[in-house]
Design an enzyme around this catalytic site. Sequence first.
Site, PDB file in Angstrom:
ATOM      1  N   ARG A 165       0.815  -1.215   0.000  1.00  0.00           N
ATOM      2  CA  ARG A 165       0.000   0.000   0.000  1.00  0.00           C
ATOM      3  C   ARG A 165       0.851   1.268   0.000  1.00  0.00           C
ATOM      4  NH1 ARG A 165      -4.746  -2.206   3.978  1.00  0.00           N
ATOM      5  NH2 ARG A 165      -2.992  -3.031   5.116  1.00  0.00           N
TER       6      ARG A 165
ATOM      7  N   HIS B  35       0.847 -23.854   7.071  1.00  0.00           N
ATOM      8  CA  HIS B  35       2.210 -24.358   6.813  1.00  0.00           C
ATOM      9  C   HIS B  35       2.558 -25.585   7.645  1.00  0.00           C
ATOM     10  CE1 HIS B  35       3.379 -22.009  10.369  1.00  0.00           C
ATOM     11  NE2 HIS B  35       4.505 -22.684  10.374  1.00  0.00           N
TER      12      HIS B  35
ATOM     13  N   HIS C 230      -3.393 -24.923  12.795  1.00  0.00           N
ATOM     14  CA  HIS C 230      -2.317 -25.905  12.936  1.00  0.00           C
ATOM     15  C   HIS C 230      -2.708 -27.091  13.834  1.00  0.00           C
ATOM     16  CE1 HIS C 230      -0.151 -22.814  10.977  1.00  0.00           C
ATOM     17  NE2 HIS C 230       0.311 -22.174  12.015  1.00  0.00           N
TER      18      HIS C 230
ATOM     19  N   LYS D  64       2.516 -18.575  23.740  1.00  0.00           N
ATOM     20  CA  LYS D  64       3.738 -17.798  23.501  1.00  0.00           C
ATOM     21  C   LYS D  64       4.441 -17.614  24.844  1.00  0.00           C
ATOM     22  CE  LYS D  64       2.713 -16.298  19.156  1.00  0.00           C
ATOM     23  NZ  LYS D  64       3.481 -16.772  18.007  1.00  0.00           N
TER      24      LYS D  64
HETATM   25  C1  BG6 Z   1       2.217 -19.092  12.551  1.00  0.00           C
HETATM   26  C2  BG6 Z   1       1.689 -18.219  13.650  1.00  0.00           C
HETATM   27  O1  BG6 Z   1       1.168 -19.609  11.783  1.00  0.00           O
HETATM   28  O2  BG6 Z   1       2.944 -20.160  13.098  1.00  0.00           O
HETATM   29  C3  BG6 Z   1       2.813 -17.728  14.537  1.00  0.00           C
HETATM   30  O3  BG6 Z   1       1.005 -17.120  13.093  1.00  0.00           O
HETATM   31  C4  BG6 Z   1       3.661 -18.874  15.016  1.00  0.00           C
HETATM   32  O4  BG6 Z   1       2.302 -17.012  15.652  1.00  0.00           O
HETATM   33  C5  BG6 Z   1       4.055 -19.765  13.855  1.00  0.00           C
HETATM   34  O5  BG6 Z   1       4.801 -18.353  15.654  1.00  0.00           O
HETATM   35  C6  BG6 Z   1       4.738 -21.013  14.356  1.00  0.00           C
HETATM   36  O6  BG6 Z   1       5.256 -21.695  13.262  1.00  0.00           O
HETATM   37  P1  BG6 Z   1       6.435 -22.718  13.443  1.00  0.00           P
HETATM   38  O7  BG6 Z   1       6.611 -23.303  12.092  1.00  0.00           O
HETATM   39  O8  BG6 Z   1       7.601 -21.936  13.929  1.00  0.00           O
HETATM   40  O9  BG6 Z   1       5.959 -23.693  14.466  1.00  0.00           O
END
Ligand code: BG6
Length: 464
Positions: free
Chosen positions: A43, A161, A223, A309
Amino acid sequence: MAKAVDLIIFGASGDLTQRKILPSLGHLLSRDGQNVRVIGVGRSPKSPEDFRALVKQASENDQLTATAEWVHLDYADPSTFAPLKEIVAGPPTTIFYLATPAETFSEILAGLTVSGLVAKEDITRRIVVEKPLGHNLASARKLNAQLAAAFQEEQIFRIDHYLAKDTVQNVMALRFSNSLFEPVWNRTLIETILITVAEEEGIGKRAGYYDQAGAVRDIIQNHVLQLLALITMEPPTTFDAEYVRRAKRAALRAMSPIDPGMAVRGQYEGYLDEEGVDPDSRRETYAAMRVAIENWRWDGVPIFVRTGKALTRRVTEVVIKLRDAPMLRIAGRRQRGIPTLIVIRIQPDEGISIRIGAKRPGTRFEMVPAGMRLDYARLTKTALPEAYENVLSEVLAGGHSAFPGAEEIELSWEIVDPLIRAWEAEGHPETYAVGSWGPRAADDMVAAGGGGRWIVSGDEPGTL
Ligand code: BG6
């Protein structure tokens, strides 16, 4: 040289692009030598040189750097998409990657459609959207409908992911290509399942996103529930994306909405002082809960998941605790067995370990906990790829096995929505010390709910 691909990244000066997308892309291209051009979209105005400096720093790839372009537009105004259209006219595959907050997806999708950059008939155009998709069930439904109106399903890639982590993909290999595990994988022999996704870091500079999201939307809805679906689903007919999605859907459908009475939230001390956090924020940085699966395989098995966290250390792990052996009489006395644990370590120190009871060597017959371990990194001579490398590699190849389908995402929102609503109506969460394992109440919940105690391998006798 492979066919050219234009990768258009919305939110290209953001944290995710810099920390994950560009480094993984750089790595992938230096390995596979694909011909990709990155077009950053944001942006704010930026000179191509400034963007190239960012690409260079993050990707360490000269070809990506040399060809990178920057386009500045207003996401909400489709008329500003015209310069982007001029740039992307050429190559056979064009990928639009929305690495922006979910609340911008709708306007960007509208802009792409209205400006004619994408069309449902044109399968050379692909769309990639980051998680979380939406902020509750209703908004996720809306976004899925908007995606379905503009694209065919094969053009859509919804990122989670975790599904691209090798160790997560290995869950299917472990369960369904070894006859050792599947026969015990049910309520008859499994006493409890415990999932931990713990991070040592706080929220860093992501307050703008995180203070709106919180732990449930950030980790549990996507996740954790995806991981749990892979752990608990029935065997898919084949490992092809559609059959795996089907199996996961059935697993998610059997999970009851989370009971707020079986859930614990917390906020780490000092969260309110983090830059950009509302000083009165009630957002949770820790969430633990019981997940009930009501189906033939799992009915009655206590399943607990937690994430947070600023906890003791970074560890993502699934612990499957088997029931005690029915009987153990040693030296004329009935003794307690040592329950078998199957531990799937997603990260770090990726691997699988099994804790069993063994006889301590010596003249006395005495049982000790003992561990056996598969060190995942030793299965390959090269470094384990970053999840984002696998994500991008699949998007470039057009595969879908590491991406959840639309319905899985909606089913996951159905599971967590009641909890989110209940917590939003409550006052401040309990705080927990940075570097701890979170609120005590989560230990009490697991004990009262029949899960025993949280287990993290390494801290537990006999685990490796
Ligand atoms: C992300 C979250 O999807 O995954 C983050 O938004 C988190 O808050 C991260 O830290 C953790 O990913 P990984 O691969 O480090 O376990």
